[in-house]
Design a protein around this motif. Sequence first.
Motif, PDB file in Angstrom:
ATOM      1  N   ARG A 157     -16.870   7.603 -21.320  1.00 27.54           N
ATOM      2  CA  ARG A 157     -17.116   6.775 -20.137  1.00 27.54           C
ATOM      3  C   ARG A 157     -17.534   7.635 -18.944  1.00 27.54           C
ATOM      4  O   ARG A 157     -18.485   7.311 -18.234  1.00 27.54           O
ATOM      5  N   ILE A 161     -21.250   7.493 -16.967  1.00 27.05           N
ATOM      6  CA  ILE A 161     -21.438   7.278 -15.522  1.00 27.05           C
ATOM      7  C   ILE A 161     -22.153   8.474 -14.891  1.00 27.05           C
ATOM      8  O   ILE A 161     -23.050   8.310 -14.064  1.00 27.05           O
ATOM      9  N   GLN A 177     -26.409   2.943  -2.562  1.00 26.05           N
ATOM     10  CA  GLN A 177     -25.246   2.662  -3.405  1.00 26.05           C
ATOM     11  C   GLN A 177     -24.467   3.935  -3.722  1.00 26.05           C
ATOM     12  O   GLN A 177     -23.715   3.993  -4.706  1.00 26.05           O
ATOM     13  N   ARG A 180     -20.716   3.328  -3.801  1.00 23.15           N
ATOM     14  CA  ARG A 180     -20.341   2.503  -4.949  1.00 23.15           C
ATOM     15  C   ARG A 180     -20.275   3.346  -6.211  1.00 23.15           C
ATOM     16  O   ARG A 180     -19.330   3.225  -7.015  1.00 23.15           O
ATOM     17  N   GLU A 181     -21.275   4.211  -6.423  1.00 23.85           N
ATOM     18  CA  GLU A 181     -21.297   5.056  -7.616  1.00 23.85           C
ATOM     19  C   GLU A 181     -20.173   6.091  -7.577  1.00 23.85           C
ATOM     20  O   GLU A 181     -19.581   6.409  -8.612  1.00 23.85           O
ATOM     21  N   ASP A 183     -17.287   5.630  -6.119  1.00 26.14           N
ATOM     22  CA  ASP A 183     -16.061   4.871  -6.418  1.00 26.14           C
ATOM     23  C   ASP A 183     -15.962   4.568  -7.906  1.00 26.14           C
ATOM     24  O   ASP A 183     -14.875   4.630  -8.494  1.00 26.14           O
ATOM     25  N   ARG A 184     -17.111   4.251  -8.494  1.00 30.74           N
ATOM     26  CA  ARG A 184     -17.140   3.956  -9.933  1.00 30.74           C
ATOM     27  C   ARG A 184     -16.738   5.185 -10.752  1.00 30.74           C
ATOM     28  O   ARG A 184     -15.950   5.092 -11.698  1.00 30.74           O
TER      29      ARG A 184
END
Length: 548
Positions: A157, A161, A177, A180-181, A183-184
């Motif tokens: 995983r 990412i 973003q 967001r990335e 945080d992901r």
Amino acid sequence: TVTADLVDKGVIGKNLPYIWQTGGRMLLVAGIGLLAALGNIYFAAHQAMQVGQRLRAMLFAKVLSFSDEEISRFGQSSLITRTTNDVVQVQMTFMQLLRMLMQSPIMLVAGCILAYLQQPRLATVFAISLPLLAAIIGLLMYLAMPLFKSIQQKTDRINLIFREGLTGVRVIRAFRQDQREQDRFAAANRDYTKTGIKAYTIISFMLPAVTLVLSLTNVGIVFLGSRLIAGRIMEVGRLLTFLTYATQILMSFMMLSMLFIVIPRASVSARRINEVLDAENQLRDPVQPVKAPQGPASLEFDQVSFRYAGAEDPALSGISFKAAAGQTLALIGGTGSGKSTLVNLIPRLLDVEQGEVKVNGVAVTDLRQNDLHGLISLTQQKAVLFKGTVRSNLLFGKATASEKEMWHALEIAQAAGFVKENGGLDAVVEAGGANFSGGQRQRLAIARTIIKDAAIYIFDDSFSALDFKTDAALRQALAADEKMRQAITVIVAQRVSTVANADQILVLDGGRVVGQGKHEELKRTCPNYQQIVASQFQKGGREDAPRS
């Protein structure tokens, strides 16, 4: 045992020559043991590295034989993790197995036998301590194994990412973003960390548990041994010997327990590697392959249908057409109409569900894939270039190509100009051709396709990044080339101007052929083609302006 004699006969008996003689023997054996240990480390490391080398080679060869569907099933990030991280886990465990798994059982069994021969009564201590150790290790292994399996999945995983972030960094920035990335990735990283902490916290109980049992075992031996010495049943030297054997036995058991720390994760990695190696290839060579046919090129689709795995509706249905040497076959249609799927059936990158695809009069399923690929040269939608030079990328298409052939292919592909400006054939090509524009990458990929000697040349929407002028010049050069005139050219395109001069045009819609013929004929008879023409040449434009 020698130590017992040294104490009882040498020290207590005050026999100095015996001490020197026995001590010398012990030093000699210790020296031999040291050399053996060094040899063990060297050969274990050597064999472990070779195991890693072979596993990586086997995985790489297997992945290269996968179809697109099989690669999608595993996922690219997972395949990378299995080839790197999982192989390293197996490799390191294999080295420790060769170092410890061969040595520890010998020391354990021999120590137990010799300890029993020294004093059977004291050996009863091991009947309690060894099963206790085995129970502790078994429990910890039972709790840790599922966590280590989860760790490898979470590694996949994180790699996924991270890989998406690298390849899509421009898109991420363009749409703001970044956070967001981050945080992901942070969420996946935290999840991996929590699982890792939990797994290694469980495993960390192993060492203190083994140390506690070892210490209690020594206490028990000293307690019982002192009573035997007081009763004059055993000598002091024998007690020291027994303690030495006890240490060897328990240290051997501890070495085995250390292996059990790495074995759970390695066993998970080994299963993941075997999943790839044991996967059945959907695209397999025939048991009795037909020899690759020579002579004039031909291509035939006979009622061909194809369906992707899990799809309710077929991607292609009842496709039939023929093309002969010297002809240009063009495919046009809306997005998702099945154009790329159709051309991928020609080199057998996908297998038909029904019907038959024939190249030079022979069904592609009757040919060895390597022989079939020798008859076909393909440029796919996404231009793929390899790190190196323009020369090395062109040699990828034809290993024996001369400089004259290379420049000729570059000229046809309209790439000679910018290649000369960048330093000629030895111009550097970064990974993926990152130092070239989209149109330049396409032209270099087209040149690599052209340089190969093939019966069928396929250009799968590979003119999409070219301007009208370059597109027209390239198609004119293709039509004028002697080698290309003796082969079949298959062009997939979105532009009418790109396909207008083709000998045969297939109009696809929903996986079916809704129009087949030449440009002028389709303009009169095919509503779908008429819509495409109308959408591209609005009022005030000239339909023939970009045509060659």
